[in-house]
Scaffold this motif. Structure first.
Motif, PDB file in Angstrom:
ATOM      1  N   THR A   2       0.711  -1.359   0.149  1.00  0.00           N
ATOM      2  CA  THR A   2       0.321   0.224   0.094  1.00  0.00           C
ATOM      3  C   THR A   2       0.732   1.438   0.101  1.00  0.00           C
ATOM      4  O   THR A   2       0.222   2.231  -0.589  1.00  0.00           O
ATOM      5  CB  THR A   2      -0.949   0.136   1.562  1.00  0.00           C
ATOM      6  N   ILE A   3       2.261   1.351   0.592  1.00  0.00           N
ATOM      7  CA  ILE A   3       2.978   2.022   0.111  1.00  0.00           C
ATOM      8  C   ILE A   3       3.833   2.685  -1.412  1.00  0.00           C
ATOM      9  O   ILE A   3       4.188   1.184  -2.035  1.00  0.00           O
ATOM     10  CB  ILE A   3       4.046   2.360   1.860  1.00  0.00           C
ATOM     11  N   ARG A  30       0.501   6.791   1.635  1.00  0.00           N
ATOM     12  CA  ARG A  30       0.063   5.650   1.194  1.00  0.00           C
ATOM     13  C   ARG A  30      -1.984   6.444   0.303  1.00  0.00           C
ATOM     14  O   ARG A  30      -2.658   7.316   1.320  1.00  0.00           O
ATOM     15  CB  ARG A  30      -0.853   5.041   2.601  1.00  0.00           C
ATOM     16  N   ARG A  31      -2.160   6.442  -0.430  1.00  0.00           N
ATOM     17  CA  ARG A  31      -3.099   6.232  -0.982  1.00  0.00           C
ATOM     18  C   ARG A  31      -3.298   7.506  -1.247  1.00  0.00           C
ATOM     19  O   ARG A  31      -4.004   8.563  -1.329  1.00  0.00           O
ATOM     20  CB  ARG A  31      -4.434   6.145  -0.865  1.00  0.00           C
TER      21      ARG A  31
END
Length: 457
Positions: free
Chosen positions: A114-115, A130-131
């Motif tokens: 997710t990173i 993240r995101r």
């Protein structure tokens, strides 16, 4: 770097931490602070160095080596008799495995899918993205020396160096992630590292459609441009997704074509079978031996390419890129840092001027207008999402000005209470001139693709 060098380097870095005190222990056996943790880990490192048969360890496969390190560390922890709980025991084992075979405190972050970015702000502080949002992590290094050892390990893998005489470096990780490091005296408070992650499994067109970074209609137009060998420039800011889009666009290239990629730090992940990858080389200690992107672009034209893909145009190589596109190497692609498609063309014009050819502005613009078919603008919006904002076609020249027309755009209409950007994709209603070229190449575009009344969220 050998296992002995890694162990000795980390032991030295850990042992130089000032004012190390014996770890305080609570009733559950947990270490109270990081100072005690680092002291214990340093002692285990030293014991590991004394116990390991390094000559044998060098010849072991990585999985076996990880197991051997685990067994040795567990034995050393029993001998230490420091009361620690199972969580801390597992953490020490994993940390030492990462120090010996990986990148120390960065390894858990690199394993997190997710990173997308890892930002080391000196040894004390590590942020991740993240995101599209930045977050502070608990990860940190023992001290400056520890961080420098990890930086040296990264850059040495790709034959580069970083020291006081050359305090900035670009490198890459084995998975293609891009790394930039800058050390004192340029970094006043301590060494800094920026890592731009790349997916182990490259994203596909369907992924960008699912993320609402583009619509199926936009994907159809872009795919047609690539298949019809139209030369394309991708424009956007830092972290806007230019390289990701370039990777995805390359998936439309037929598998029987020879592709040559040219980059400062190799990060493209093309999936075709016939890809030749070239990478620049910085000067050596004496300041000699530098190989620039311009040299690689000129050399690539002697290598019988069907397409030349430049990771990022940033200097005098712009003129060679334009000449290649104008002399039989159509279908080439590149990225450039710019806020708008018009700014992208201005930047290309300025970079051509860096070649020192003293061409008049009109001649440069004529080269640009005849070489490039379309400019695709990508951006990272305030909510962290990345989208294709505009597809513009270069239609020619009017006087001294390059003429462009917008084919597709993302129109922002507002911001939701949670900060999400609201808007929709739509066509402008203009049918592009390149539609005829696509039809001739067997990629006809449907008329309804350009219906301006349709909205796509």
């Amino acid at each position: 770097m050998s296992i002995r060098d890694r162990l000795q380097g980390i032991v030295t870095a850990s042992s130089t931490k000032p004012n190390l005190a014996v770890a305080a222990v609570n009733n559950q056996g947990a270490l109270h602070d990081n100072v005690g943790y680092y002291e214990l880990k340093s002692r285990i490192h030293e014991g590991l160095l004394n116990r390991m048969d390094l000559a044998v360890m060098e010849s072991l496969p990585q999985e076996r080596l990880l197991t051997e390190i685990k067994h040795l560390v567990e034995k050393l922890l029993i001998e230490e008799r420091t009361p620690i709980n199972d969580t801390e025991r597992l953490r020490i084992i994993q940390d030492i495995q990462h120090e010996v075979l990986g990148l120390g405190p960065l390894e858990p972050l690199l394993a997190d899918p997710t990173i997308s970015d890892i930002l080391v702000n000196t040894h004390r502080q590590v942020y991740v993205e993240r995101r599209g949002k930045l977050e502070l992590t608990d990860a940190h290094f023992a001290n400056e020396a520890h961080l420098r050892k990890i930086i040296d390990r990264i850059v040495s893998r790709v034959g580069r160096r970083v020291d006081e005489s050359s305090p900035m470096v670009d490198a890459r990780l084995p998975d293609g992630s891009r790394v930039n490091a800058i050390i004192p005296p340029l970094a006043l408070d301590g060494s800094l590292v920026s890592i731009r992650r790349f997916a182990v499994i490259p994203l596909k067109v369907e992924d960008l459609i699912n993320y609402k970074s583009m619509t199926p209609e936009v994907a159809e137009i872009i795919g047609g441009l690539v298949k019809a060998k139209c030369s394309i420039l991708i424009s956007g800011g830092t972290g806007s997704g230019k390289t990701t889009l370039l990777n995805i666009m390359s998936s439309f290239i037929p598998h029987n074509e020879r592709i040559i990629t040219i980059e400062d730090a190799a990060e493209l992940q093309l999936q075709q079978p016939h890809v030749v990858r070239l990478e620049t080389r910085p000067p050596n200690v004496e300041g000699k031996g530098e190989i620039t992107q311009r040299s690689l672009v000129r050399n690539s034209l002697r290598m019988r390419p069907d397409r030349v893909i430049i990771g990022e145009v940033r200097g005098a190589e712009a003129i060679d890129m334009l000449q290649a596109m104008n002399t039989g190497h159509e279908g080439s692609m590149a990225t450039v840092h710019a806020n708008t498609p018009r700014d992208a063309l201005s930047r290309i014009e300025n970079m051509v001027g860096m070649a020192g050819l003293n061409l008049p502005p009109k001649a440069i613009r004529q080269q640009i207008s005849s070489a490039i078919t379309a400019v695709i603008q990508v951006s990272r919006l305030p909510d962290g999402k990345r989208k294709i904002l505009s597809i513009q076609e270069i239609t020619g020249m009017e006087g001294d000005v390059i003429t462009m027309q917008e084919i597709y755009l993302f129109e922002q209409t507002g911001v939701a209470p949670d900060g999400a950007v609201l808007g929709h994709f739509r066509a402008t209603g203009i049918r592009p001139k390149f539609a005829e070229r696509l039809r001739v190449h067997g990629v006809p575009l449907r008329d309804d693709l350009f219906d301006p009344t349709k909205r796509y969220e």
